[in-house]
Design an enzyme around this catalytic site. Structure first.
Site, PDB file in Angstrom:
ATOM      1  N   ARG A 100       0.852  -1.189   0.000  1.00 16.57           N
ATOM      2  CA  ARG A 100       0.000   0.000   0.000  1.00 16.57           C
ATOM      3  C   ARG A 100       0.886   1.236   0.000  1.00 16.57           C
ATOM      4  O   ARG A 100       1.568   1.521   0.998  1.00 16.57           O
ATOM      5  CB  ARG A 100      -0.930  -0.009   1.218  1.00 16.57           C
ATOM      6  CG  ARG A 100      -1.994  -1.098   1.156  1.00 16.57           C
ATOM      7  CD  ARG A 100      -2.877  -0.966  -0.067  1.00 16.57           C
ATOM      8  NE  ARG A 100      -4.012  -1.878  -0.037  1.00 16.57           N
ATOM      9  CZ  ARG A 100      -4.908  -1.974  -1.018  1.00 16.57           C
ATOM     10  NH1 ARG A 100      -4.770  -1.238  -2.114  1.00 16.57           N
ATOM     11  NH2 ARG A 100      -5.924  -2.819  -0.922  1.00 16.57           N
TER      12      ARG A 100
ATOM     13  N   ALA B  14     -10.211  -7.627  -1.557  1.00 18.61           N
ATOM     14  CA  ALA B  14     -11.157  -6.516  -1.636  1.00 18.61           C
ATOM     15  C   ALA B  14     -10.989  -5.783  -2.960  1.00 18.61           C
ATOM     16  O   ALA B  14      -9.984  -5.940  -3.656  1.00 18.61           O
ATOM     17  CB  ALA B  14     -10.948  -5.545  -0.463  1.00 18.61           C
TER      18      ALA B  14
ATOM     19  N   GLU C  59     -13.587  -9.871  -7.413  1.00 16.27           N
ATOM     20  CA  GLU C  59     -12.363  -9.533  -6.701  1.00 16.27           C
ATOM     21  C   GLU C  59     -11.750 -10.761  -6.027  1.00 16.27           C
ATOM     22  O   GLU C  59     -10.521 -10.910  -5.988  1.00 16.27           O
ATOM     23  CB  GLU C  59     -12.633  -8.441  -5.665  1.00 16.27           C
ATOM     24  CG  GLU C  59     -13.024  -7.097  -6.260  1.00 16.27           C
ATOM     25  CD  GLU C  59     -11.901  -6.464  -7.066  1.00 16.27           C
ATOM     26  OE1 GLU C  59     -10.715  -6.826  -6.851  1.00 16.27           O
ATOM     27  OE2 GLU C  59     -12.195  -5.596  -7.901  1.00 16.27           O
TER      28      GLU C  59
ATOM     29  N   GLU D 169      -7.922 -11.898  -6.987  1.00 17.43           N
ATOM     30  CA  GLU D 169      -6.847 -11.771  -6.010  1.00 17.43           C
ATOM     31  C   GLU D 169      -6.408 -13.093  -5.401  1.00 17.43           C
ATOM     32  O   GLU D 169      -5.293 -13.191  -4.875  1.00 17.43           O
ATOM     33  CB  GLU D 169      -7.266 -10.787  -4.906  1.00 17.43           C
ATOM     34  CG  GLU D 169      -7.486  -9.373  -5.434  1.00 17.43           C
ATOM     35  CD  GLU D 169      -7.623  -8.336  -4.334  1.00 17.43           C
ATOM     36  OE1 GLU D 169      -7.681  -8.716  -3.147  1.00 17.43           O
ATOM     37  OE2 GLU D 169      -7.657  -7.138  -4.669  1.00 17.43           O
TER      38      GLU D 169
ATOM     39  N   GLU E 197      -1.158  -5.918  -7.531  1.00 17.05           N
ATOM     40  CA  GLU E 197      -1.773  -7.236  -7.401  1.00 17.05           C
ATOM     41  C   GLU E 197      -0.876  -8.355  -7.911  1.00 17.05           C
ATOM     42  O   GLU E 197      -1.072  -9.524  -7.548  1.00 17.05           O
ATOM     43  CB  GLU E 197      -3.124  -7.251  -8.117  1.00 17.05           C
ATOM     44  CG  GLU E 197      -4.179  -6.401  -7.424  1.00 17.05           C
ATOM     45  CD  GLU E 197      -5.559  -6.594  -7.991  1.00 17.05           C
ATOM     46  OE1 GLU E 197      -5.700  -7.386  -8.960  1.00 17.05           O
ATOM     47  OE2 GLU E 197      -6.505  -5.974  -7.485  1.00 17.05           O
TER      48      GLU E 197
END
Length: 223
Positions: free
Chosen positions: A78, A90, A108, A112, A157
């Site tokens: 992040r 998410a 999602e 992911e 990702e």
């Protein structure tokens, strides 16, 4: 205050309470995933105050639980905090007005983790930071899991790592500061509460009063 069906107090409006009317509004910034709106709002006593509002698509998150009761967590970089965080899978509600939140959650989860779920329910809804944004996140519980081929990932990702956590270990990590993502904190604690009480989460299509609409409507007008 009024009460819900269980006798618990809930916030409500009445004729005696002030109505916070917007007297002027302007867009200060329009970005890829958010818009900064500046409102002038009528306050009690006759004055007005400036309120900055970040319009957001809203998001969904998934507490995917396997047959052993473990929860899937991902490690994701992040940039605003400059490090990887443990999170629930998410993503944004950016699939357009016709995409149900459950469909966004399923998309999602597959993107992911490569997981598909047969059973969905609502664990908790979280208004992320209502002092300055309308972002709301719905956290689902997903079970009846199976694996499928994960679509090719890009950017952050492509760096994801998936790990299965014992639920008690995840709760300990929340309380010990090892898991700090707000949605993950809420989802893990909600999952633990439901599991401990043997309760039933809400239906997957339960009402979501605070689901954001402003940004979606703004982008629709711009098309």
């Amino acid at each position: 205050m009024t009460e819900d069906g269980s006798g618990n107090p809930v916030p409500g409006d009445s004729d005696q309470r002030h109505t916070f009317m917007v007297t002027n509004s302007a867009v200060a910034y329009d970005g890829a995933i958010m818009t900064l709106r500046v409102d002038e709002v009528a306050m009690p006593g006759g004055r007005t105050a400036t309120r900055e509002v970040i319009e957001h698509h809203g998001a969904v998150a998934i507490a995917a639980v396997d047959d052993q009761g473990r929860v899937a967590l991902i490690s994701q970089y992040r940039h605003p905090v400059g490090r990887r965080l443990w999170e629930l899978p998410a993503g944004l509600l950016d699939g357009g007005p016709d995409e149900p939140p459950t469909a966004a959650a399923a998309r999602e989860l597959l993107e992911e983790t490569g997981l598909v779920a047969d059973e969905w329910s609502v664990l908790v809804d979280v208004d992320s930071s209502p002092g300055f944004t309308d972002e709301s996140v719905r956290v689902y519980r997903a079970s009846g899991l199976r694996t499928e081929e994960r679509p090719e990932a890009v950017d952050e990702e492509a760096d994801l790592e998936l790990h299965w956590w014992e639920l008690d270990t995840a709760v300990d990590a929340v309380l010990g500061g090892g898991i700090v993502n707000g949605t993950a904190v809420a989802g893990i604690l909600a999952l633990a509460a439901v599991t401990a009480r043997g309760g039933q989460p809400r239906r997957a299509d339960a009402a979501w009063p605070d689901r954001p609409r402003a940004l979606e409507q703004r982008r629709s007008r711009q098309r």
